[in-house]
Scaffold this motif. Structure first.
Motif, PDB file in Angstrom:
ATOM      1  N   ASP A 284       0.693  -1.283   0.180  1.00 19.42           N
ATOM      2  CA  ASP A 284      -0.171  -0.153   0.213  1.00 19.42           C
ATOM      3  C   ASP A 284       1.122   1.120  -0.161  1.00 19.42           C
ATOM      4  O   ASP A 284       2.414   1.448   0.788  1.00 19.42           O
ATOM      5  CB  ASP A 284      -0.725  -0.307   1.096  1.00 19.42           C
ATOM      6  N   SER A 285       0.724   2.096  -0.714  1.00 24.18           N
ATOM      7  CA  SER A 285       0.969   3.309  -0.708  1.00 24.18           C
ATOM      8  C   SER A 285       1.007   4.865   0.226  1.00 24.18           C
ATOM      9  O   SER A 285       1.523   5.293   0.503  1.00 24.18           O
ATOM     10  CB  SER A 285       1.139   4.075  -2.136  1.00 24.18           C
ATOM     11  N   ASP A 286      -0.468   4.360   0.942  1.00 25.32           N
ATOM     12  CA  ASP A 286      -0.532   5.235   1.677  1.00 25.32           C
ATOM     13  C   ASP A 286      -0.414   5.015   3.466  1.00 25.32           C
ATOM     14  O   ASP A 286       0.801   3.235   3.660  1.00 25.32           O
ATOM     15  CB  ASP A 286      -2.288   5.005   2.074  1.00 25.32           C
ATOM     16  N   PRO A 287      -0.074   5.677   3.979  1.00 25.01           N
ATOM     17  CA  PRO A 287       0.521   5.371   5.912  1.00 25.01           C
ATOM     18  C   PRO A 287       0.032   4.637   6.504  1.00 25.01           C
ATOM     19  O   PRO A 287      -1.506   3.545   6.453  1.00 25.01           O
ATOM     20  CB  PRO A 287       0.967   6.556   6.227  1.00 25.01           C
ATOM     21  N   PRO A 288       0.573   2.850   6.904  1.00 24.96           N
ATOM     22  CA  PRO A 288      -0.096   2.365   8.016  1.00 24.96           C
ATOM     23  C   PRO A 288      -0.959   3.071   8.818  1.00 24.96           C
ATOM     24  O   PRO A 288      -2.099   1.935   9.152  1.00 24.96           O
ATOM     25  CB  PRO A 288       1.114   1.008   8.113  1.00 24.96           C
ATOM     26  N   ALA A 289      -0.300   4.085   9.073  1.00 23.53           N
ATOM     27  CA  ALA A 289      -1.276   4.624  10.322  1.00 23.53           C
ATOM     28  C   ALA A 289      -2.768   4.868   9.739  1.00 23.53           C
ATOM     29  O   ALA A 289      -3.977   4.404  10.539  1.00 23.53           O
ATOM     30  CB  ALA A 289      -0.644   5.394  10.632  1.00 23.53           C
TER      31      ALA A 289
END
Length: 358
Positions: A284-289
């Motif tokens: 995923d390119s979104d932050p894990p948080a």
């Protein structure tokens, strides 16, 4: 021996094989006696030729053809075989070992455990039809229906039936809760890292859309609803049309953004009380948080969350990718989904997960 005689009367043998199995089934009771039976049968019938029975030849209408007297035959004929010289070039060799035919898997069963990248489009389409026979989960409703296995007594039907017996409730009518299919929401990753599994996942989404009460979505950088498209009667046409609609196919991946878009849309109520299945490898390119935050919201709204990962079936797999590690605490199950056998097992996991809290 009486069983063998009755078997010959009911089904007169027309060949040596029929006589062999009639004798074996009726005479052999233990596995230890099978070797002795084989030796005796070969010693008696290796040079025998079975004569087909003729109806109406005897007093009961089903006796064997009368044969001329032969050497070793004290009664001068009437037996269902005659001792003759062996035929040269007989198809059945004397002394050949008999074996029960082996059941082998079909061509589709042999392909079910192969990775998706080794299959062509026709094989994927054929195996996709097998997914439609899955057992989908159900939920208990507040309605009740008449059933003999019910635990509660249906008062009104019991009183109605008691009118026939002078208002004495002789027969109690029972009821049980009515069950309906539980909604399933399936979101499949069709990004570049999932290119080998994308077509197979489209067939899985079609099985969900046509059989279960399901909503199916494909996502990469944006979210695309495919429920109506994949309900087409032709699997090939449905998958081709779905590939045309998903414009961001084989691009990047934004799992958190797409889940947030689903919850904010008018389809967000579809996840209430539903089993949510997410198919992705976790890249995923979104932050894990952000993924952890949106999954926390989804967890409060959904009934169960199942994550299917095509890499989970590989030996030594560990969810060490940032997005996968962040999503794991909010998932009820993490299941492999790298072959069609894995996809069929996903349906089993959904039904099992819907029955018990993990």
């Amino acid at each position: 021996m009486d069983d063998f005689v009755r078997a010959l009367g009911v089904c007169p043998p027309r060949s040596r094989d029929e006589l062999y199995w009639s004798a074996r089934v009726s005479l052999v009771r233990r596995q230890a006696d099978l070797a002795a039976f084989e030796r005796v049968f070969r010693g008696v019938f290796d040079d025998a030729v079975i004569v087909a029975p003729r109806r109406g030849a005897g007093p009961r209408g089903d006796s064997f053809v009368s044969l001329p007297a032969s050497e070793g035959s004290p009664d001068g004929g009437g037996l269902p075989w005659a001792t003759l010289p062996p035929v040269v070039g007989d198809a059945e060799e004397a002394g050949a070992e008999r074996s029960v035919p082996e059941r082998r898997p079909s061509g589709l069963a042999g392909l079910a455990d192969r990775p998706f990248e080794e299959l062509d489009a026709a094989q994927v389409a054929a195996l996709g039809e097998r997914l439609r026979a899955a057992d989908w989960p159900s939920r208990r409703t507040r309605r009740a229906r008449i059933g003999a296995s019910g635990r509660r007594i249906a008062l009104r039907p019991t009183l109605t039936r008691a009118r026939r017996t002078g208002w004495e409730p002789v027969a109690l009518v029972r009821s049980r809760p009515e069950r309906r299919p539980r909604r399933v929401v399936l979101l499949c990753d069709v990004s570049q890292s999932m290119q080998a599994q994308a077509t197979a996942y489209l067939h899985l989404m079609r099985a969900f859309a046509t059989v279960a009460d399901a909503e199916v979505f494909a996502f990469a950088t944006t979210l695309t609803r495919l429920t109506v498209v994949l309900r087409h009667t032709s699997a090939v046409a449905a998958v081709e049309r779905a590939g045309e609609i998903v414009t961001d196919r084989f691009g990047g991946t934004r799992i958190a953004t797409n889940l947030r878009a689903l919850l904010a849309s008018h389809h967000g109520n579809a996840v209430r009380g539903a089993v949510v299945v997410i198919g992705s490898d976790g890249w995923d390119s979104d932050p894990p948080a952000e993924l952890a935050a949106v999954l926390a919201r989804l967890r409060r709204r959904a009934y169960r969350i199942i994550w299917m990962n095509p890499r989970a079936g590989v030996a030594g797999f560990a969810p060490q990718v940032g997005a996968m590690a962040a999503a794991l605490p909010f998932c009820d199950r993490l299941v492999p989904a790298g072959t069609f056998d894995d996809l069929a097992q996903v349906a089993v996991e959904i039904a099992e997960c819907a029955r018990t809290r993990v």
